[in-house]
Enzyme design. Sequence first.
Site, mmCIF file in Angstrom:
data_model
loop_
_atom_site.group_PDB
_atom_site.id
_atom_site.type_symbol
_atom_site.label_atom_id
_atom_site.label_comp_id
_atom_site.label_asym_id
_atom_site.label_seq_id
_atom_site.Cartn_x
_atom_site.Cartn_y
_atom_site.Cartn_z
ATOM 1 N N THR A 63 0.879 -1.175 0.000
ATOM 2 C CA THR A 63 0.000 0.000 0.000
ATOM 3 C C THR A 63 0.913 1.221 0.000
ATOM 4 O O THR A 63 1.578 1.523 0.984
ATOM 5 C CB THR A 63 -0.920 0.006 1.225
ATOM 6 O OG1 THR A 63 -1.797 -1.118 1.154
ATOM 7 C CG2 THR A 63 -1.755 1.278 1.267
ATOM 8 N N LYS A 81 -7.253 1.481 -3.331
ATOM 9 C CA LYS A 81 -6.952 1.114 -1.944
ATOM 10 C C LYS A 81 -7.189 2.297 -1.013
ATOM 11 O O LYS A 81 -7.635 2.127 0.126
ATOM 12 C CB LYS A 81 -5.503 0.627 -1.837
ATOM 13 C CG LYS A 81 -5.067 0.230 -0.410
ATOM 14 C CD LYS A 81 -5.892 -0.935 0.135
ATOM 15 C CE LYS A 81 -5.515 -1.277 1.581
ATOM 16 N NZ LYS A 81 -4.229 -1.980 1.691
ATOM 17 N N LYS A 117 -0.429 5.339 8.426
ATOM 18 C CA LYS A 117 0.387 5.485 7.209
ATOM 19 C C LYS A 117 -0.511 5.536 5.981
ATOM 20 O O LYS A 117 -0.356 6.397 5.111
ATOM 21 C CB LYS A 117 1.375 4.315 7.112
ATOM 22 C CG LYS A 117 2.346 4.398 5.933
ATOM 23 C CD LYS A 117 1.881 3.639 4.700
ATOM 24 C CE LYS A 117 1.968 2.137 4.912
ATOM 25 N NZ LYS A 117 1.635 1.400 3.652
#
Length: 290
Positions: A98, A173, A241
């Site tokens: 990711t 995502k 994050k």
Amino acid sequence: MAKVAFLGLGVMGYPMAGHLKAKGGHDLTVYNRTFAKAEAWVAQHGGTAARTPKEAAAGQDFVFACVGNDDDLRAVTIGSEGAFQAMAKGSVFVDNTTASADVARELQQKAKALGIGFVDAPVSGGQAGAENGVLTVMCGGEEADFARAEPVIMAFARACRRLGGPGAGQLAKMVNQICIAGLVQGLSEGLHFARKAGLDIEQLVDVISKGAAGSWQMENRHKTMNQDKFDFGFAVDWMRKDLSICLAEARRNGATLPVTALVDQFYGEVQTMGGGRWDTSSLFARLERK
């Protein structure tokens, strides 16, 4: 059967590589920053352990990576010992990290110049999804590269779809994480309210989960939330994050994400409580322990 390298044997990568070997039947070479982890994987699954991404990538049809962030990804691809230094023309790099859409586009262009395919393919489903081989994979890249990679990806996935050109997988995502952030905060507030109101959580969820309020988070996290257990699952540090990537992208594309920004702050409070490695459902603990 293909010749495959897998770079990064963390909580997600370790079982994903295992499925490529066991379910996909592929010839696996693995790399991890801590070589002992790669040796342990080989002892369990077979295959070969490499000491550098470059060594792992040599002679492979596909190179997968699941590392921490943009900088980690650049290190294992275009670094001095990166995979791009050794990948053959016609091979395909599949990035399950990711990361930002920017780095996906950057690396796709560098790969294309070398005659290498590149697919950004972040995953959703968490550790359990990786271990059970039922991840959802959101992909971006050129159609021909995706078409080659999809059958290999399916060794650890239950759903895999190309959503557009380079970077589209990472953008998808981001949408996934934005939706999860709001859902978990809503569920946390609902269960917190239920406790204050004296309702039986199990009976409550048994009823409302069958209606419009039902969600994966409710079905899979309400029990542990009610037990105040959070030492498992997708860590708050990782979620922050991911949300930082979402918020940075929103600043660029003009999207307004007030709830996401607020929940990110709430996760910051959970980190201050010492819950950086707790599951993302620990938003509930923030409400209960005030």
